[in-house]
Design a protein around this motif. Structure first.
Motif, PDB file in Angstrom:
ATOM      1  N   UNK A  75      85.777 -82.469 -18.425  1.00  0.00           N
ATOM      2  CA  UNK A  75      85.480 -81.146 -17.884  1.00  0.00           C
ATOM      3  C   UNK A  75      84.324 -80.622 -18.945  1.00  0.00           C
ATOM      4  N   UNK A  76      84.484 -80.923 -20.317  1.00  0.00           N
ATOM      5  CA  UNK A  76      83.270 -80.240 -21.207  1.00  0.00           C
ATOM      6  C   UNK A  76      81.906 -81.101 -20.822  1.00  0.00           C
ATOM      7  N   UNK A  77      82.093 -82.331 -20.337  1.00  0.00           N
ATOM      8  CA  UNK A  77      80.676 -83.174 -19.953  1.00  0.00           C
ATOM      9  C   UNK A  77      80.004 -82.435 -18.577  1.00  0.00           C
ATOM     10  N   UNK A  78      80.885 -81.918 -17.827  1.00  0.00           N
ATOM     11  CA  UNK A  78      80.854 -81.335 -16.659  1.00  0.00           C
ATOM     12  C   UNK A  78      79.892 -80.086 -16.811  1.00  0.00           C
ATOM     13  N   UNK A  79      80.775 -79.399 -17.965  1.00  0.00           N
ATOM     14  CA  UNK A  79      80.097 -77.938 -18.338  1.00  0.00           C
ATOM     15  C   UNK A  79      78.683 -78.142 -19.089  1.00  0.00           C
ATOM     16  N   UNK A  80      78.453 -79.224 -19.566  1.00  0.00           N
ATOM     17  CA  UNK A  80      77.323 -79.560 -20.545  1.00  0.00           C
ATOM     18  C   UNK A  80      76.077 -80.115 -19.590  1.00  0.00           C
ATOM     19  N   UNK A  81      76.382 -80.474 -18.440  1.00  0.00           N
ATOM     20  CA  UNK A  81      75.461 -81.064 -17.386  1.00  0.00           C
ATOM     21  C   UNK A  81      75.378 -82.600 -17.650  1.00  0.00           C
ATOM     22  N   UNK A  82      76.319 -83.174 -18.298  1.00  0.00           N
ATOM     23  CA  UNK A  82      76.181 -84.560 -18.266  1.00  0.00           C
ATOM     24  C   UNK A  82      76.735 -85.333 -17.151  1.00  0.00           C
ATOM     25  N   UNK A  83      77.578 -84.763 -16.509  1.00  0.00           N
ATOM     26  CA  UNK A  83      78.216 -84.970 -15.097  1.00  0.00           C
ATOM     27  C   UNK A  83      77.796 -84.083 -14.333  1.00  0.00           C
ATOM     28  N   UNK A  84      77.671 -84.365 -12.951  1.00  0.00           N
ATOM     29  CA  UNK A  84      77.482 -83.453 -11.723  1.00  0.00           C
ATOM     30  C   UNK A  84      78.780 -83.341 -10.980  1.00  0.00           C
ATOM     31  N   UNK A  85      79.704 -84.379 -10.825  1.00  0.00           N
ATOM     32  CA  UNK A  85      80.875 -84.321 -10.413  1.00  0.00           C
ATOM     33  C   UNK A  85      82.048 -85.159 -11.129  1.00  0.00           C
ATOM     34  N   UNK A  86      82.969 -84.561 -11.339  1.00  0.00           N
ATOM     35  CA  UNK A  86      84.294 -85.261 -11.897  1.00  0.00           C
ATOM     36  C   UNK A  86      85.566 -85.454 -11.021  1.00  0.00           C
ATOM     37  N   UNK A  87      86.182 -86.616 -11.075  1.00  0.00           N
ATOM     38  CA  UNK A  87      87.345 -86.638 -10.383  1.00  0.00           C
ATOM     39  C   UNK A  87      88.508 -86.918 -11.358  1.00  0.00           C
ATOM     40  N   UNK A  88      89.650 -86.127 -11.100  1.00  0.00           N
ATOM     41  CA  UNK A  88      90.427 -86.236 -12.384  1.00  0.00           C
ATOM     42  C   UNK A  88      92.170 -86.012 -11.714  1.00  0.00           C
ATOM     43  N   UNK A  89      92.857 -86.047 -12.725  1.00  0.00           N
ATOM     44  CA  UNK A  89      94.253 -85.815 -12.302  1.00  0.00           C
ATOM     45  C   UNK A  89      94.970 -84.862 -13.066  1.00  0.00           C
ATOM     46  N   UNK A  90      96.111 -84.212 -12.789  1.00  0.00           N
ATOM     47  CA  UNK A  90      96.585 -83.209 -13.384  1.00  0.00           C
ATOM     48  C   UNK A  90      98.247 -83.772 -12.975  1.00  0.00           C
ATOM     49  N   UNK A  91      99.202 -83.416 -14.265  1.00  0.00           N
ATOM     50  CA  UNK A  91     100.379 -83.867 -13.905  1.00  0.00           C
ATOM     51  C   UNK A  91     101.452 -82.893 -14.141  1.00  0.00           C
ATOM     52  N   UNK A  92     102.164 -82.514 -13.064  1.00  0.00           N
ATOM     53  CA  UNK A  92     103.259 -81.565 -13.131  1.00  0.00           C
ATOM     54  C   UNK A  92     102.314 -79.980 -12.876  1.00  0.00           C
ATOM     55  N   UNK A  93     102.831 -79.107 -13.800  1.00  0.00           N
ATOM     56  CA  UNK A  93     102.195 -77.778 -13.709  1.00  0.00           C
ATOM     57  C   UNK A  93     100.722 -77.732 -14.476  1.00  0.00           C
ATOM     58  N   UNK A  94     100.512 -78.905 -15.092  1.00  0.00           N
ATOM     59  CA  UNK A  94      99.131 -78.722 -16.158  1.00  0.00           C
ATOM     60  C   UNK A  94      97.828 -78.404 -15.375  1.00  0.00           C
ATOM     61  N   UNK A  95      97.266 -77.379 -15.906  1.00  0.00           N
ATOM     62  CA  UNK A  95      95.927 -77.264 -15.110  1.00  0.00           C
ATOM     63  C   UNK A  95      94.800 -77.504 -16.035  1.00  0.00           C
ATOM     64  N   UNK A  96      93.911 -78.230 -15.707  1.00  0.00           N
ATOM     65  CA  UNK A  96      92.629 -78.583 -16.777  1.00  0.00           C
ATOM     66  C   UNK A  96      91.602 -77.550 -16.441  1.00  0.00           C
ATOM     67  N   UNK A  97      91.562 -76.638 -17.541  1.00  0.00           N
ATOM     68  CA  UNK A  97      90.242 -75.685 -17.530  1.00  0.00           C
ATOM     69  C   UNK A  97      88.979 -76.279 -17.365  1.00  0.00           C
ATOM     70  N   UNK A  98      88.123 -75.564 -16.251  1.00  0.00           N
ATOM     71  CA  UNK A  98      86.859 -75.909 -15.938  1.00  0.00           C
ATOM     72  C   UNK A  98      85.877 -75.046 -16.578  1.00  0.00           C
ATOM     73  N   UNK A  99      84.577 -75.579 -16.746  1.00  0.00           N
ATOM     74  CA  UNK A  99      83.518 -74.568 -17.330  1.00  0.00           C
ATOM     75  C   UNK A  99      82.956 -73.584 -16.293  1.00  0.00           C
ATOM     76  N   UNK A 100      82.325 -72.635 -16.897  1.00  0.00           N
ATOM     77  CA  UNK A 100      81.913 -71.675 -15.921  1.00  0.00           C
ATOM     78  C   UNK A 100      80.720 -72.363 -14.997  1.00  0.00           C
ATOM     79  N   UNK A 101      80.645 -71.961 -14.113  1.00  0.00           N
ATOM     80  CA  UNK A 101      79.755 -72.582 -12.946  1.00  0.00           C
ATOM     81  C   UNK A 101      80.199 -73.935 -12.345  1.00  0.00           C
ATOM     82  N   UNK A 102      81.267 -74.156 -12.336  1.00  0.00           N
ATOM     83  CA  UNK A 102      82.001 -74.960 -11.636  1.00  0.00           C
ATOM     84  C   UNK A 102      83.009 -74.728 -10.614  1.00  0.00           C
ATOM     85  N   UNK A 103      82.702 -75.665  -9.358  1.00  0.00           N
ATOM     86  CA  UNK A 103      83.734 -75.329  -8.366  1.00  0.00           C
ATOM     87  C   UNK A 103      84.519 -76.515  -8.331  1.00  0.00           C
ATOM     88  N   UNK A 104      85.739 -76.396  -7.724  1.00  0.00           N
ATOM     89  CA  UNK A 104      86.900 -77.478  -7.606  1.00  0.00           C
ATOM     90  C   UNK A 104      87.395 -77.412  -6.339  1.00  0.00           C
TER      91      UNK A 104
END
Length: 319
Positions: free
Chosen positions: A131-160
């Motif tokens: 998520x941080x590297x997406x916000x820093x522009x090091x990645x353009x797209x990320x694929x990731x998982x979340x378990x149960x009710x956990x929600x990964x915070x995304x950077x400003x400017x990201x769509x999901x």
């Protein structure tokens, strides 16, 4: 010694993680190395930046001051990198992933639906790092998982977009295990086992496993954390550990994959992208490629195919 960006990032990761151990994992260094680095940073800053509290390490007043400045500097650097990336012409799309089962077929599907587009792909052990590297522009797209009710915070400017809204974690055990011939097993039946923890430690997985085991009446022995897939499977085949697994995972010699009664732990698969670097059309094509890669693995385990087909509301939205 002068403070560098990597020192500021280390301070921020320690504050976010609340522990030197977790911060070291996310930074990809050993805990002793991070402790030594923190001491050098504190000498430059003129005092302690963190003290140990009830919930882990907490910033001192000096630490709060350094953190506020570090976050501002890192934020401006992130904007610089992201802006430069957006202005680049014909640059390859950079994809960051955790070790999801679909990753193996993802590139093949991307080549099929986005012929001519160049990709650069990297695997990470930390969802927070993705998520941080997406916000820093090091990645353009990320694929990731979340378990149960956990929600990964995304950077400003990201769509999901959610790819798979829910899938039940299974358990992989040795083919010689007394329970190996069962169609389903209760989590409580694994109370005496040594567990292989999930590679990612910040997607809610470890907490979900501990909570589910507590409901089943035991505390899991989290003995191994192995990032090498072959070694992971070999330890299980030898009967030295059991582990949670995505239900779409392929078979591995000497092991069996079994569903858990009641689906006590579930996962979710998502995509996120930097809207300044990825067009709506590209995002849709990437989503379709990821969906095709996931669906191609359904027949790895017949029980998951049956589970999946009975729940059309969870399927990827392909329009």
């Amino acid at each position: 010694m002068q403070l560098e960006l990597r020192h500021l990032e280390a301070v921020c990761r320690i504050a976010e993680s609340g522990s030197l151990g977790r911060a070291a994992v996310r930074l990809g260094v050993s805990q002793p190395a991070l402790s030594a680095q923190l001491r050098r940073i504190e000498r430059v800053a003129g005092g302690e930046l963190f003290v140990r509290g009830r919930a882990g390490v907490e910033p001192t007043p000096l630490g709060e001051f350094v953190l506020s400045k570090a976050r501002r500097v890192l934020g401006e650097m992130d904007q610089l990198v992201a802006g430069a990336r957006a202005a680049a012409v014909d640059a390859p799309l950079r994809l960051g992933c955790i070790l999801l089962v679909l990753v193996d077929g993802f590139l093949e599907q991307l080549d099929r639906v986005m012929s001519g587009q160049e990709f650069a792909v990297s695997l990470e052990d930390s969802v927070t790092a993705l998520s941080r590297m997406l916000g820093a522009g090091r990645y353009d797209v990320i694929a990731y998982g979340e378990v149960d009710d956990h929600a990964v915070p995304l950077p400003e400017g990201a769509l999901s977009r959610t790819l798979v809204a829910k899938e039940p974690f299974c358990v992989r055990i040795s083919a010689d295990h007394p329970l190996a011939g069962r169609e389903r097993i209760e989590l409580a039946e694994l109370a005496g086992e040594s567990w292989m923890t999930l590679i990612e430690d910040d997607d809610g997985g470890p907490e979900a496993l501990v909570a589910a085991c507590a409901k089943a009446g035991f505390t899991p022995s989290l003995r191994y954390r192995i990032t090498d897939r072959k070694m992971h499977y070999d330890l299980i085949a030898a009967g030295r550990a059991v582990s949670l697994s995505q239900p779409s995972a392929p078979g591995a010699a000497g092991t069996v994959l079994l569903p858990l009664v009641g689906d006590p732990i579930t996962g979710r698969i998502r995509l996120a992208w930097n809207r300044s670097a990825v067009s709506a059309r590209q995002a849709d094509l990437i989503y379709r490629a990821a969906a095709a890669a996931y669906l191609a693995n359904l027949d790895n385990n017949p029980y998951h195919r049956a589970w999946w087909e009975a729940r059309p509301e969870l399927h990827p939205d392909l329009g």
